[in-house]
Design a protein around this motif. Structure first.
Motif, PDB file in Angstrom:
ATOM      1  N   GLN A   6      -5.594  23.921  -9.354  1.00 42.60           N
ATOM      2  CA  GLN A   6      -5.632  25.362  -9.154  1.00 42.60           C
ATOM      3  C   GLN A   6      -7.078  25.795  -8.923  1.00 42.60           C
ATOM      4  N   ILE A  44      -9.556  29.646  -7.941  1.00 41.52           N
ATOM      5  CA  ILE A  44      -9.659  31.052  -7.547  1.00 41.52           C
ATOM      6  C   ILE A  44     -11.045  31.266  -6.940  1.00 41.52           C
ATOM      7  N   GLU A  45     -11.172  32.332  -6.175  1.00 39.01           N
ATOM      8  CA  GLU A  45     -12.473  32.765  -5.681  1.00 39.01           C
ATOM      9  C   GLU A  45     -12.953  33.914  -6.548  1.00 39.01           C
ATOM     10  N   LYS A  97      -3.963  30.627 -14.680  1.00 42.73           N
ATOM     11  CA  LYS A  97      -3.101  31.805 -14.804  1.00 42.73           C
ATOM     12  C   LYS A  97      -3.164  32.397 -16.205  1.00 42.73           C
ATOM     13  N   PHE A 131      -5.483  35.841 -13.920  1.00 42.39           N
ATOM     14  CA  PHE A 131      -5.805  35.902 -12.497  1.00 42.39           C
ATOM     15  C   PHE A 131      -4.527  35.957 -11.671  1.00 42.39           C
ATOM     16  N   GLU A 132      -4.506  36.842 -10.690  1.00 47.46           N
ATOM     17  CA  GLU A 132      -3.352  36.950  -9.805  1.00 47.46           C
ATOM     18  C   GLU A 132      -3.548  36.192  -8.503  1.00 47.46           C
ATOM     19  N   ASN A 133      -4.782  35.774  -8.250  1.00 46.38           N
ATOM     20  CA  ASN A 133      -5.087  35.120  -6.983  1.00 46.38           C
ATOM     21  C   ASN A 133      -5.279  33.623  -7.132  1.00 46.38           C
ATOM     22  N   VAL A 134      -4.524  33.007  -8.046  1.00 42.54           N
ATOM     23  CA  VAL A 134      -4.627  31.563  -8.255  1.00 42.54           C
ATOM     24  C   VAL A 134      -4.029  30.830  -7.065  1.00 42.54           C
ATOM     25  N   ILE A 135      -4.806  29.907  -6.495  1.00 37.18           N
ATOM     26  CA  ILE A 135      -4.383  29.152  -5.308  1.00 37.18           C
ATOM     27  C   ILE A 135      -4.181  27.694  -5.698  1.00 37.18           C
TER      28      ILE A 135
END
Length: 394
Positions: free
Chosen positions: A132, A134-135, A384, A388-392
């Motif tokens: 995982q 995030i930025e 998560k 964070f909602e923008n986990v890639i």
């Protein structure tokens, strides 16, 4: 019907068995059944795993290779530690930019950042085990340019200031924090994962200190940088306390040879002590601080002769001005180091010789101008959990 032995094991025994598996086996175990998946994904699960080495390479993406490292006492004279580097996983984060990045670690998480402190480049926070990332963007501090000009437009002339990054986890509160040092100012910023905002902090004891190194060294609950008081050309070590968000400053070891005003080196944390290393006159000199922030306790730990080691001198950098970063000291006294951000080298204490690490000769190819290597403790912690909602996933 055949009896399922593992299904009937008490949960505490199942947990103990799984916690001792290699990371690769743990990843596979998550696919066995929903019960194991929930157990391995829970915050209460702690697995016993050796430290890992993260090796970063810069291409058209961020390439990271993870290796498990075992540190056992060797009795076989023919064996070498580089046989204990076990490939674990690797990954790429898409990154279409020529800006060089480096990495730092904190309790299972990796933070990739701009080496040149460019505010237009995001930070990449990732867990290579859960795959995982995030930025995360640093605060864009904008300052006005004092230069007068004859422009007719009403736009402000100014620049975004550069920064230096630190990353660590407080052992007391368990909070992960990213520190953004705004260059040539006394106002800096702290981001606590899970809270979601940058908070301004004053430099305090570090006021007037010009920071130029990334703060990827955590020791004694503090993140550390190297800085210079430009007015007096004095080198100092700056520390940020992860618990109370305050700065302190103390001196590096005395320079060699005596009489030289300063000799810039690299910081590292080994065996719970702060270390300072540099090259000088065909040697790698390594100091360590026996008592934290007690300047009189600086002691030379190693003076390693390069014995004519054939470093790639295409860059034209003289030996006395190379940076050497300590990665790990093994139980038998062997040392793993990164030389001039290009070559992983290995010092064998018994033979007192250094050589390039065999397992990584192909990984550090000539096409990669810069590499970065850090030791970290693998974790199954999910990004998560910070909200964070923008986990890639990668």
């Amino acid at each position: 019907m055949e009896r399922n032995f593992f299904r009937n094991l008490p949960s505490e025994i199942t947990t103990e068995i799984l916690s001792r598996l290699p990371l690769r086996s743990i990843a596979l175990s998550k696919c066995v059944c929903k019960r194991w998946l929930n157990l391995l994904d829970s915050d209460d699960f702690e697995f016993k795993t050796p430290p890992a080495l993260a090796l970063f390479q810069q291409m058209n993406s961020i390439r990271c290779s993870i290796f498990e490292i075992e540190d056992e006492d060797e009795t076989d004279e023919e064996k070498s530690h580089d046989l204990h580097y076990i490939p674990l996983t690797d990954f790429d984060i898409p990154y279409e930019n020529s800006e060089p990045l480096a990495g730092m670690a904190a309790n299972g998480l990796l933070l990739l950042y701009s080496r040149l402190g460019c505010p237009q480049i995001p930070l990449f926070l990732c867990n290579p085990i859960t795959r995982q990332y995030i930025e995360l963007w640093c605060p864009h501090v904008y300052i006005l340019d004092d230069d007068d000009d004859d422009d007719d437009d009403d736009d402000d002339d100014g620049v975004y200031v550069v920064f230096s990054i630190g990353f660590g986890m407080s052992k007391i509160s368990g909070q992960y924090k990213v520190v953004c040092i705004i260059v040539d100012t006394d106002s800096h910023y702290v981001y606590t994962l899970g809270i979601g905002t940058w908070r301004r902090v004053e430099a305090g004891a570090a006021s007037g200190l010009g920071i130029y190194s990334a703060g990827h060294i955590v020791c004694n609950g503090n993140i550390h940088w190297i800085g210079v008081y430009h007015s007096a050309n004095i080198l100092r070590i700056c520390a940020f306390d992860l618990e109370n968000d305050s700065f302190s400053v103390f001196s590096p070891p005395p320079p060699l040879p005596v009489g030289r005003r300063r000799l810039i080196g690299k910081l590292s944390a080994l065996r719970d002590c702060l270390c300072y290393s540099y090259t000088w006159e065909d040697e790698i000199v390594i100091w360590w601080m026996k008592e934290y922030q007690v300047e009189e306790s600086w002691t030379i730990l190693y003076k390693i002769s390069n014995n004519g080691f054939d470093f790639d001198r295409a860059s034209g950098i003289a030996w006395n001005y190379m940076f050497v970063k300590l990665i790990k000291i093994f139980k038998d006294g062997d040392v793993l180091m990164l030389l001039e951000k290009k070559q992983l080298i290995y010092y064998t204490n018994k033979t007192r010789t250094i050589q390039q690490v065999g397992m990584f000769k192909d990984a550090v190819a000539k096409d990669y101008d810069i590499v970065s290597a850090v030791i970290f403790t693998p974790s199954l912690f999910s990004l998560k959990n910070f909200g964070f909602e923008n986990v890639i996933l990668f």
